[in-house]
Design an enzyme around this catalytic site. Structure first.
Site, PDB file in Angstrom:
ATOM      1  CG  ASP A   1      96.749   6.056  30.603  1.00 31.81           C
ATOM      2  OD1 ASP A   1      96.981   4.910  30.185  1.00 31.81           O
ATOM      3  OD2 ASP A   1      95.639   6.629  30.473  1.00 31.81           O
TER       4      ASP A   1
ATOM      5  CG  HIS B   1      90.884   4.843  24.811  1.00 32.36           C
ATOM      6  ND1 HIS B   1      91.843   4.404  23.937  1.00 32.36           N
ATOM      7  CD2 HIS B   1      91.384   4.603  26.052  1.00 32.36           C
ATOM      8  CE1 HIS B   1      92.879   3.924  24.611  1.00 32.36           C
ATOM      9  NE2 HIS B   1      92.617   4.027  25.905  1.00 32.36           N
ATOM     10  N   GLY B   2      86.903   6.264  25.792  1.00 33.18           N
ATOM     11  CA  GLY B   2      85.950   7.365  25.802  1.00 33.18           C
ATOM     12  C   GLY B   2      84.556   6.997  26.275  1.00 33.18           C
TER      13      GLY B   2
HETATM   14  O1  G3H Z   1      92.968   6.644  27.664  1.00 33.33           O
HETATM   15  C1  G3H Z   1      93.190   7.778  28.027  1.00 33.33           C
HETATM   16  C2  G3H Z   1      92.688   8.390  29.244  1.00 33.33           C
HETATM   17  O2  G3H Z   1      91.297   8.349  29.294  1.00 33.33           O
HETATM   18  C3  G3H Z   1      93.263   9.754  29.427  1.00 33.33           C
HETATM   19  O3  G3H Z   1      92.622  10.701  28.684  1.00 33.33           O
HETATM   20  O4  G3H Z   1      94.291  12.127  27.487  1.00 33.33           O
HETATM   21  O5  G3H Z   1      92.016  12.977  28.141  1.00 33.33           O
HETATM   22  O6  G3H Z   1      93.768  12.591  29.887  1.00 33.33           O
HETATM   23  P1  G3H Z   1      93.218  12.180  28.544  1.00 33.33           P
HETATM   24  P1  13P Z   2      87.967   4.698  29.252  1.00 33.34           P
HETATM   25  O1  13P Z   2      87.882   5.919  28.369  1.00 33.34           O
HETATM   26  O2  13P Z   2      87.107   3.611  28.756  1.00 33.34           O
HETATM   27  O3  13P Z   2      87.688   5.035  30.670  1.00 33.34           O
HETATM   28  O4  13P Z   2      89.470   4.156  29.168  1.00 33.34           O
HETATM   29  C1  13P Z   2      90.488   4.744  29.923  1.00 33.34           C
HETATM   30  C2  13P Z   2      91.836   4.303  29.510  1.00 33.34           C
HETATM   31  O5  13P Z   2      92.031   3.338  28.803  1.00 33.34           O
HETATM   32  C3  13P Z   2      92.968   5.076  30.006  1.00 33.34           C
HETATM   33  O6  13P Z   2      94.169   4.682  29.435  1.00 33.34           O
HETATM   34 ZN    ZN Z   3      94.010   3.940  27.456  1.00 35.99          ZN
END
Ligand code: G3H
Ligand code: 13P
Ligand code: ZN
Length: 320
Positions: free
Chosen positions: A83, A179-180
């Site tokens: 990701d 996000h978030g």
């Molecule tokens: O979009 C990103 C995901 O929610 C991953 O988040 O970088 O905190 O693992 P992270």
């Molecule tokens: P959310 O923070 O909305 O769960 O999105 C996750 C995401 O896009 C991971 O790449």
């Molecule tokens: Zn993402």
């Protein structure tokens, strides 16, 4: 079956009018909660690992835990996806390390540079039988290293050239998701007749224009958590301090899944479920200290939340 790429999954999802869930994984309990729900609901699934997750858990552990899930769930297709890969080197390391899919996220770079780096990743990945997700447009929201304070919608007029020049296998677009777990703030929302906060609607016009220009091509939505209010309340009732926020409405995600959206990313909702459950457990059992005691209900609640997403949001239950 062994780990699969997303090619077949996306073809079936596109034709079937549903999306495959892409859930972020950081540890064993999260992987188990997700895959147990998918196995019971006979749903294909994408387990995805961010750069932050690789740093936290060490890349080898997460790959091996996912391989364990593949052994435990032989009847469902499981893809292992990077990701928000931020560089060719990170993507290469995942291709070499057993991932079946990688994302190169150069969406913050100028268009020509995004094409250049995505193309380089695609060439390497395809040579090794791995598929590539790329991104055009930027999401707003705050989530470690992956997003921007201010987003910009995908420009549909760019998508054909981008896909033709890069050869990417799927495309993440920005249509208003974010996000978030802090999206969307009350001041970004309006109130409906019942006084309930309503976030800005997703830009289905942008999605439809992209679909017109890329018929049959799989589209991805990031930032698709819906911030379940019962888990926010559970956190706050048990010593937490999560701000008021309204996530992406699940009905809108279901509508997007009926169109060309074949992959929907959900991370924050699982984090909220896990944290709420653990906080409540500690409040109710102040004398307990065995991690198995508090991680067990957290894993069970992740499983039930994923089951709900598969059935009511993604529409992919029974599609394995
Ligand atoms: O979009 C990103 C995901 O929610 C991953 O988040 O970088 O905190 O693992 P992270
Ligand atoms: P959310 O923070 O909305 O769960 O999105 C996750 C995401 O896009 C991971 O790449
Ligand atoms: Zn993402």
């Amino acid at each position: 079956m062994p780990l699969v790429t997303t090619t077949e999954m996306f073809k079936k999802a596109y034709d079937g009018g549903y999306a495959v869930g892409a859930f972020n994984v950081n540890n064993m309990e999260i992987i188990q909660g997700i895959t147990e729900a998918c196995r019971e609901e006979k749903a294909p699934v994408i387990l995805q690992v961010s750069k932050g997750a690789r740093n936290y858990a060490n890349p080898t552990y997460l790959v091996k835990l996912v391989e364990a899930a593949v052994i435990e769930c032989p009847e469902i297709p499981i893809a292992l996806h990077l990701d928000h890969g931020d560089s060719f080197e990170t993507c290469k390391s995942c291709v070499d390390g057993g991932f079946t899919s990688v994302m190169i996220d150069a969406s913050g770079k100028p268009f020509a540079e995004n094409i250049e780096i995505t193309k380089k990743v695609v060439e390497y990945a395809h040579d090794h039988g791995v598929v590539v997700e790329a991104e055009l447009g930027t999401l707003s929201g705050i989530e470690d290293e992956v997003s921007h304070a201010v987003g910009s919608y995908t420009r549909p007029e760019e998508v054909e050239e981008f896909v033709a020049k890069t050869g990417c296998d799927s495309l993440a677009i920005a249509i208003g998701t974010s996000h978030g777990a802090y999206k969307f703030k009350p001041e970004q929302c309006t109130r409906n007749e019942q006084g309930i906060l309503v976030p800005p609607p997703l830009r289905f016009d942008v999605l439809e224009e992209v679909v017109k220009r890329l018929p049959g091509f799989p589209i991805v939505l990031h930032g698709s958590s819906s911030v379940p209010q019962d888990y926010v309340k559970m956190i706050n009732d048990n010593g937490g301090n999560m701000p008021d926020a309204v996530g992406v409405p699940e009905e809108q995600l279901r509508e997007a899944a009926k169109l060309a959206v074949c992959k929907i990313n959900i991370d924050s909702d699982l984090r909220l479920a896990m944290t709420g459950t653990v906080r409540q457990y500690f409040n109710e059992h102040p004398d307990h200290f065995d991690p198995r005691q508090y991680l067990k209900p957290a894993r069970a609640n992740i499983k039930e939340l994923v089951r709900h997403k598969l059935i009511d949001v993604l529409g992919c239950a029974g599609k394995a």
